[in-house]
Design a protein around this motif. Structure first.
Motif, PDB file in Angstrom:
ATOM      1  N   LEU A   1       0.187   1.058   2.675  1.00 29.83           N
ATOM      2  CA  LEU A   1       0.406   0.533   1.415  1.00 29.83           C
ATOM      3  C   LEU A   1       0.390   1.976   0.456  1.00 29.83           C
ATOM      4  O   LEU A   1       0.595   2.556   0.451  1.00 29.83           O
ATOM      5  CB  LEU A   1      -0.721  -0.146   0.845  1.00 29.83           C
ATOM      6  N   VAL A   2       2.160   1.772  -0.030  1.00 29.31           N
ATOM      7  CA  VAL A   2       2.778   2.758  -0.347  1.00 29.31           C
ATOM      8  C   VAL A   2       2.705   2.411  -1.988  1.00 29.31           C
ATOM      9  O   VAL A   2       3.586   0.978  -2.514  1.00 29.31           O
ATOM     10  CB  VAL A   2       3.900   3.213  -0.305  1.00 29.31           C
ATOM     11  N   LEU A   3       1.947   2.996  -2.837  1.00 30.25           N
ATOM     12  CA  LEU A   3       1.624   2.261  -4.081  1.00 30.25           C
ATOM     13  C   LEU A   3       2.927   2.760  -4.833  1.00 30.25           C
ATOM     14  O   LEU A   3       2.850   4.553  -4.930  1.00 30.25           O
ATOM     15  CB  LEU A   3       0.619   2.594  -5.127  1.00 30.25           C
ATOM     16  N   GLY A   4       3.326   2.586  -6.725  1.00 33.14           N
ATOM     17  CA  GLY A   4       4.241   3.534  -6.791  1.00 33.14           C
ATOM     18  C   GLY A   4       5.930   3.968  -6.275  1.00 33.14           C
ATOM     19  O   GLY A   4       6.078   5.173  -6.270  1.00 33.14           O
ATOM     20  N   ALA A   5       5.854   3.147  -4.797  1.00 35.85           N
ATOM     21  CA  ALA A   5       6.704   3.143  -3.306  1.00 35.85           C
ATOM     22  C   ALA A   5       8.130   4.192  -4.835  1.00 35.85           C
ATOM     23  O   ALA A   5       8.947   4.411  -3.455  1.00 35.85           O
ATOM     24  CB  ALA A   5       6.684   2.102  -2.670  1.00 35.85           C
ATOM     25  N   SER A   6       8.710   3.100  -5.079  1.00 35.19           N
ATOM     26  CA  SER A   6      10.211   3.318  -5.710  1.00 35.19           C
ATOM     27  C   SER A   6       9.801   5.684  -6.293  1.00 35.19           C
ATOM     28  O   SER A   6      11.175   5.554  -6.580  1.00 35.19           O
ATOM     29  CB  SER A   6      10.785   2.286  -7.219  1.00 35.19           C
TER      30      SER A   6
END
Length: 331
Positions: free
Chosen positions: A144-149
Motif C-alpha cells: 500500500l502506497v499512501l500519497g502515491a502521486s
C-alpha cells in the motif's frame, strides 16, 4: 552567480533571488555548474525552520541537483571538470553554482537527461531503501502506497512493481490516482471520498497488506496500520500532511508487525557503498524501461519560490524541477 535565498524563516514567498560571488571548492570539494535541481519535501520544511538541518541565515535551500563539474579541489581524485554528476547537499542546490564534498556525488549515466537526473536520486533512492532494504519486500507481496502521486510515492509505486509486488495506490483525487494507474498501480483508493481502512481490507480479501509505504502521516497512518497483515511492515517515510501520528503500541503487538523508520539521507551518509549499489540497480531498471520518472513541472530560478509552493500545496504529481541551464532563454 544567482541563488534563491532564504533570509528569514517562513513560507516560500519570503525567498528572494540575488546575485552572489562565484563559489570556489575546498581541497576535497567539487564545484558544480547546476543545470537542474529537484524540489523535495525537506525544502519545504528547512525554510520554515522545521527540519533537522538548520543552516545559518541567509542560505539557499535545495538538497539535490544535477550539473557539470566546473572545478575540483587539489585533493580530489576520480572526478574532473566536464563530468556530469548528481550532487547531494543538505542545502544550497537552488543556485547556479554549488560546492559539495567529492564523496557526495554520483555519476550521471550516459544518455540520462540532467533534468531527470536532478529529480531521480532522492525520490527513487528513498523509495528503494524503504521497500527493498527496510521493508524487505518480496515478490508477490502486496504494497500500500499512501500519497502515491507525490515524488517518493510515485517512485514507490514503480519500484514495488519492478520488484514483483502488487500495488495499491492511495491518493486524494481522481486525477492523481489516474497518474498512479499510468505508472503501474494495480488498485486505487481515493482516501478523500472512500473509507481507507474498509477499502484496504476489501482489496486485500480481508488479509491486510504486507508493506505500507507512508510518507504522509496523520490519521492515515493508524488507519493503514490497522490493515497490516501478519508480519507486515509499516514504513515511516515522512509526514507530508504536517501531523506526526501517535500510534497505539498494542497494534504491532497484535499483528506481529513492525514499524520501521526510513531516513535515506542518513543512510546515504552512513552507508554510501550500499546506497551506490541501490542507485546502480535503479539506473539499470531505468535503462530497461521499468522506471518512468514523472516531472510534472519546471520552473526557472526566478520562480523558485513558486516551485516550492506548488510542492507544499500538493498542486502537482511526481516531481518539480528548477531549471538552471546556462543556455535557458530567460524572460
Amino acid at each position: 552567480m544567482k541563488a534563491l535565498l532564504c533570509k528569514e524563516w517562513g513560507p516560500p514567498e519570503n525567498l528572494v533571488v540575488e546575485e552572489l560571488p562565484d563559489r570556489q571548492p575546498g581541497e576535497r570539494q567539487v564545484l558544480i555548474r547546476v543545470h537542474a535541481a529537484g524540489v523535495n519535501f525537506p525544502d519545504v520544511l528547512i525554510i520554515q525552520k522545521k527540519y533537522q538541518v538548520r543552516p545559518e541565515l541567509p542560505f539557499s535551500p535545495g538538497t539535490e541537483c544535477a550539473g557539470v563539474v566546473a572545478a575540483v579541489g587539489a585533493k580530489v581524485e576520480g572526478v574532473q571538470p566536464g563530468d556530469r554528476v548528481i550532487a547531494f547537499s543538505s542545502f544550497g542546490a537552488f543556485a547556479e553554482q554549488v560546492v559539495v564534498d567529492a564523496d557526495r556525488l554520483i555519476a550521471v549515466p550516459d544518455g540520462m537527461d540532467l533534468d531527470v537526473a536532478s529529480a531521480f536520486a532522492m525520490a527513487y533512492g528513498t523509495s528503494y531503501h524503504a521497500l527493498l532494504d527496510r521493508g524487505a519486500l518480496q515478490p508477490g507481496e502486496t504494497v500500500l502506497v499512501l500519497g502515491a502521486s507525490g515524488g517518493v510515492g510515485l517512485a514507490a509505486v514503480q519500484i514495488a512493481k519492478a520488484a514483483g509486488a502488487r500495488v495499491i495506490a492511495a491518493a486524494s483525487t481522481a486525477a492523481k490516482l489516474d497518474i498512479c494507474r499510468q505508472h503501474g498501480a494495480d488498485e486505487l483508493i481515493n482516501y478523500a471520498t472512500e473509507d481507507l481502512k474498509q477499502r484496504i481490507m476489501d482489496l486485500s480479501g480481508g488479509k491486510g497488506v504486507d508493506v505500507i509505504f507512508d510518507p504522509v502521516g496523520g490519521s492515515f497512518t493508524e488507519a493503514a496500520l490497522r490493515c497490516c497483515a501478519w508480519r507486515g511492515r509499516l514504513l515511516i517515510v515522512g509526514f507530508a500532511n504536517g501531523e506526526v501520528p501517535k500510534l497505539a503500541a498494542n497494534l504491532p503487538l497484535l499483528k506481529g508487525c513492525s514499524i520501521v523508520g526510513v531516513f535515506w539521507g542518513d543512510y546515504n551518509r552512513r552507508q554510501p557503498q550500499a546506497n551506490a549499489a541501490d542507485l546502480a540497480q535503479l539506473f539499470a531498471w531505468l535503462q530497461a524501461g521499468k522506471l518512468r520518472p514523472h516531472i510534472a513541472a519546471k520552473f526557472p530560478l526566478e520562480r523558485g519560490a513558486q516551485a516550492i509552493r506548488a510542492l507544499m500545496d500538493r498542486q502537482v504529481s511526481g516531481k518539480v524541477v528548477i531549471d538552471l541551464r546556462p543556455d535557458r532563454v530567460r524572460h
